[in-house]
Design a protein around this motif. Structure first.
Motif, PDB file in Angstrom:
ATOM      1  N   LEU A 113       6.993 -18.519  -7.469  1.00  0.00           N
ATOM      2  CA  LEU A 113       7.879 -19.098  -6.445  1.00  0.00           C
ATOM      3  C   LEU A 113       7.118 -19.634  -5.236  1.00  0.00           C
ATOM      4  O   LEU A 113       7.733 -20.197  -4.327  1.00  0.00           O
ATOM      5  N   GLY A 114       5.809 -19.440  -5.210  1.00  0.00           N
ATOM      6  CA  GLY A 114       5.014 -19.932  -4.087  1.00  0.00           C
ATOM      7  C   GLY A 114       5.247 -19.174  -2.795  1.00  0.00           C
ATOM      8  O   GLY A 114       5.220 -19.761  -1.703  1.00  0.00           O
ATOM      9  N   LEU A 115       5.466 -17.861  -2.893  1.00  0.00           N
ATOM     10  CA  LEU A 115       5.764 -17.042  -1.715  1.00  0.00           C
ATOM     11  C   LEU A 115       4.570 -16.165  -1.352  1.00  0.00           C
ATOM     12  O   LEU A 115       3.834 -15.695  -2.221  1.00  0.00           O
ATOM     13  N   SER A 116       4.417 -15.910  -0.061  1.00  0.00           N
ATOM     14  CA  SER A 116       3.319 -15.067   0.416  1.00  0.00           C
ATOM     15  C   SER A 116       3.781 -13.652   0.748  1.00  0.00           C
ATOM     16  O   SER A 116       2.959 -12.766   0.980  1.00  0.00           O
ATOM     17  N   VAL A 117       5.105 -13.427   0.773  1.00  0.00           N
ATOM     18  CA  VAL A 117       5.658 -12.116   1.122  1.00  0.00           C
ATOM     19  C   VAL A 117       6.686 -11.712   0.062  1.00  0.00           C
ATOM     20  O   VAL A 117       7.469 -12.544  -0.394  1.00  0.00           O
ATOM     21  N   GLY A 118       6.653 -10.442  -0.323  1.00  0.00           N
ATOM     22  CA  GLY A 118       7.633  -9.917  -1.266  1.00  0.00           C
ATOM     23  C   GLY A 118       8.236  -8.627  -0.750  1.00  0.00           C
ATOM     24  O   GLY A 118       7.564  -7.852  -0.058  1.00  0.00           O
ATOM     25  N   TYR A 119       9.503  -8.389  -1.046  1.00  0.00           N
ATOM     26  CA  TYR A 119      10.228  -7.216  -0.556  1.00  0.00           C
ATOM     27  C   TYR A 119      10.649  -6.323  -1.720  1.00  0.00           C
ATOM     28  O   TYR A 119      11.133  -6.813  -2.741  1.00  0.00           O
ATOM     29  N   ILE A 120      10.462  -5.027  -1.551  1.00  0.00           N
ATOM     30  CA  ILE A 120      10.952  -4.046  -2.519  1.00  0.00           C
ATOM     31  C   ILE A 120      11.964  -3.165  -1.806  1.00  0.00           C
ATOM     32  O   ILE A 120      11.626  -2.480  -0.833  1.00  0.00           O
ATOM     33  N   ALA A 121      13.214  -3.179  -2.269  1.00  0.00           N
ATOM     34  CA  ALA A 121      14.309  -2.458  -1.615  1.00  0.00           C
ATOM     35  C   ALA A 121      14.626  -1.179  -2.371  1.00  0.00           C
ATOM     36  O   ALA A 121      14.881  -1.218  -3.574  1.00  0.00           O
ATOM     37  N   ILE A 122      14.604  -0.044  -1.662  1.00  0.00           N
ATOM     38  CA  ILE A 122      14.848   1.256  -2.290  1.00  0.00           C
ATOM     39  C   ILE A 122      15.788   2.064  -1.399  1.00  0.00           C
ATOM     40  O   ILE A 122      15.565   2.163  -0.182  1.00  0.00           O
ATOM     41  N   GLU A 123      16.826   2.649  -1.982  1.00  0.00           N
ATOM     42  CA  GLU A 123      17.720   3.502  -1.190  1.00  0.00           C
ATOM     43  C   GLU A 123      16.969   4.728  -0.685  1.00  0.00           C
ATOM     44  O   GLU A 123      16.082   5.254  -1.366  1.00  0.00           O
ATOM     45  N   ASP A 124      17.343   5.196   0.506  1.00  0.00           N
ATOM     46  CA  ASP A 124      16.580   6.278   1.132  1.00  0.00           C
ATOM     47  C   ASP A 124      16.869   7.663   0.551  1.00  0.00           C
ATOM     48  O   ASP A 124      16.387   8.668   1.084  1.00  0.00           O
ATOM     49  N   ASN A 125      17.601   7.730  -0.575  1.00  0.00           N
ATOM     50  CA  ASN A 125      17.701   8.996  -1.299  1.00  0.00           C
ATOM     51  C   ASN A 125      16.552   9.156  -2.300  1.00  0.00           C
ATOM     52  O   ASN A 125      16.549  10.089  -3.108  1.00  0.00           O
ATOM     53  N   LYS A 126      15.578   8.238  -2.238  1.00  0.00           N
ATOM     54  CA  LYS A 126      14.404   8.293  -3.108  1.00  0.00           C
ATOM     55  C   LYS A 126      13.124   8.300  -2.260  1.00  0.00           C
ATOM     56  O   LYS A 126      12.259   7.416  -2.393  1.00  0.00           O
ATOM     57  N   PRO A 127      12.950   9.270  -1.360  1.00  0.00           N
ATOM     58  CA  PRO A 127      11.776   9.269  -0.476  1.00  0.00           C
ATOM     59  C   PRO A 127      10.464   9.356  -1.234  1.00  0.00           C
ATOM     60  O   PRO A 127       9.451   8.817  -0.781  1.00  0.00           O
ATOM     61  N   ASP A 128      10.453  10.010  -2.402  1.00  0.00           N
ATOM     62  CA  ASP A 128       9.217  10.088  -3.181  1.00  0.00           C
ATOM     63  C   ASP A 128       8.813   8.717  -3.695  1.00  0.00           C
ATOM     64  O   ASP A 128       7.627   8.361  -3.703  1.00  0.00           O
ATOM     65  N   ALA A 129       9.795   7.913  -4.107  1.00  0.00           N
ATOM     66  CA  ALA A 129       9.498   6.565  -4.586  1.00  0.00           C
ATOM     67  C   ALA A 129       9.037   5.669  -3.435  1.00  0.00           C
ATOM     68  O   ALA A 129       8.118   4.853  -3.596  1.00  0.00           O
ATOM     69  N   ILE A 130       9.667   5.804  -2.277  1.00  0.00           N
ATOM     70  CA  ILE A 130       9.266   5.012  -1.110  1.00  0.00           C
ATOM     71  C   ILE A 130       7.815   5.308  -0.752  1.00  0.00           C
ATOM     72  O   ILE A 130       6.996   4.404  -0.553  1.00  0.00           O
ATOM     73  N   ALA A 131       7.473   6.604  -0.692  1.00  0.00           N
ATOM     74  CA  ALA A 131       6.112   6.995  -0.339  1.00  0.00           C
ATOM     75  C   ALA A 131       5.103   6.486  -1.364  1.00  0.00           C
ATOM     76  O   ALA A 131       4.019   6.004  -1.009  1.00  0.00           O
TER      77      ALA A 131
END
Length: 471
Positions: free
Chosen positions: A226-244
């Motif tokens: 897509l020619g993008l320089s920034v990407g976002y990963i969205a995770i619900e905050d009931n998954k703190p282990d995955a966020i970390a």
């Protein structure tokens, strides 16, 4: 490389309020809007504790696999093998019938025993390719490793298309279509959806924890396309282990990847709600995310893109959560497509009590199946078995006009009015009430104190309206 995450009140020290580094000033929401979320929605019981700490088990493949030619949104694939053919694992057995379609590949090596109608999880008979497993898993000759960094965006998109990759969150929209927006649509956001807001389901959670490197690599591949320089990963905050874990891995990457904790709320994982929460843009009625410059893909889709591009192995398996109050040992399994549901229940220890309903997907938006012998397909994120105690069978009362469904509707529709118009077959009014914008999330039915089922009426009305248009 810059890795950022934002979330007020997070127990994780690494999750800071770094809003000034994350979004352009014109996109910054008010401080009190964090953690990111959307207007409306509900908080159903999660039941994720049944499987969210259970590692993925790759189960043995059964002797016979049933591969429907319709495992995606769009035109069904057309068989390109015949009865009696020997096939190899990863070989194309059904070819996409147009741009919005997807190839089907053999999940094992073996022999084509039949091509005949079989029951699909959707409840209809669908032409299916029946393969006898030779248990050799001989890979197709065309499968080979690649260096994705040396490939052009078109070459990468062609590989994704050829690999039959679709949205793995359940919607099954062909991924190559999302990654090929119209030339007049400028894409400036890519959001990877790891919200997994449906109760019971934890397959995406396990992907985040166990296939973290694949998720990040898949995101970088799609950013290049897509020619993008920034990407976002969205995770619900009931998954703190995955966020970390995502933050830890992303810090080592050579790309600007931003981990975005979201407020735990249903249906936070819906495309339009994610776009509202992260990009602060609203998709107009009848429009697509690309119309507001956004592409959204599922976590497992992202990991699958990485594996398909680098290893050459097309989409032939996925992670499935097997849960519900009837299942003896709720589990997360890595499953080849074509595996019967009954086989997975057996591998999960069987039933502790008699199920009265089996659902593919989550309990809010999933599909009730007519038989446990239907096969796992590309959109099978979960299989749930519920006893009578878990199934609401209360007598409906008259609508109380309380407005709860209107307040909670994430699409800002009027479910009570849609319900009444649907029951009256008032198609003109349904059009004015924007029935086609309803995403059938079930929020209205879940919280109705009169035990009405607006989402069921809306689904039936949509079917009738589509039939009228075709006629």
């Amino acid at each position: 490389m810059k890795i950022t995450a934002f979330h007020v009140g997070s127990p994780l020290e690494k999750v800071k309020q770094t809003i000034n580094k994350v979004l352009p000033s014109k996109d910054k929401p008010k401080e009190q809007s964090y953690p990111h979320t959307f207007k409306g929605g509900i908080h159903p019981d999660e039941y994720k504790e049944l499987t969210n700490t259970v590692p993925v088990i790759e189960i043995e493949t059964p002797d016979i696999l049933i591969c429907p030619v319709a495992q995606h949104i769009g035109a069904p694939a057309q068989p390109c093998v015949k009865v009696g053919d020997e096939v190899k694992m990863g070989q194309k057995i059904a070819e996409a019938a147009g741009f919005v379609s997807a190839n089907i590949h053999s999940p094992v090596s073996g022999k084509v025993m039949a091509i005949e109608p079989r029951m699909h999880p959707s409840g209809v008979m669908v032409p299916s390719i029946i393969i006898e497993n030779d248990r050799q898993d001989t890979p197709d000759d065309a499968i080979h490793k690649r260096d994705w960094k040396s490939l052009s965006p078109k070459e990468l998109t062609d590989i994704i298309s050829e690999s039959g990759i679709v949205g793995m969150g359940g919607a099954t929209f062909p991924t190559h279509v999302k990654l090929t927006p119209p030339k007049d649509k400028k894409i400036d956001y890519i959001i990877i959806n790891g919200a997994e807001c449906e109760p019971f389901l934890t397959s995406d959670h396990r992907v985040l924890l166990e296939n973290t490197a694949d998720v990040l690599q898949g995101l970088k591949i799609m950013m290049k396309i897509l020619g993008l320089s920034v990407g976002y990963i969205a995770i619900e905050d009931n998954k703190p282990d995955a966020i970390a874990r995502l933050m830890e891995f992303a810090e080592k990457e050579d790309a600007d990847i931003r981990v975005v904790p979201l407020k735990t709320k249903y249906p936070q994982g819906s495309e339009k709600q994610l776009i509202s929460a992260i990009a602060h843009r609203e998709v107009p009625p009848g429009k697509l995310p690309s119309d507001v410059g956004v592409v959204v893909n599922n976590i497992d889709t992202c990991a699958t893109v990485a594996r398909a591009v680098t290893s050459g192995m097309p989409l032939i398996s996925r992670i499935v959560t097997v849960s519900g109050d009837c299942v003896k040992y709720p589990s997360n399994f890595k499953v080849r497509f074509g595996t019967p549901f009954s086989y997975l229940f057996e591998k999960a220890g069987g039933f502790e009590k008699e199920p009265v309903k089996i659902i593919m997907g989550g309990p809010m938006m999933g599909t009730a199946v007519s038989s446990p012998e239907v096969p796992v397909i590309k959109g099978t994120s979960g299989i749930l078995a519920f006893s009578r105690e878990m199934i609401a069978q209360n007598q409906q009362d008259t609508c109380l006009r309380c407005g709860k469904c209107v307040s909670a509707c994430p699409m800002r529709l009027m479910p009570n009015a849609l319900n009444a118009a649907a029951k009256a077959d008032n198609y003109e009014k349904l059009e004015k009430l924007h029935i086609m914008d309803c995403m059938e999330c079930g929020t209205c039915s879940y919280l109705c104190p009169a035990r009405q089922h607006p989402v069921q009426s809306i689904k039936i009305a949509k079917t009738k309206m589509n039939q009228r248009k075709k006629a």
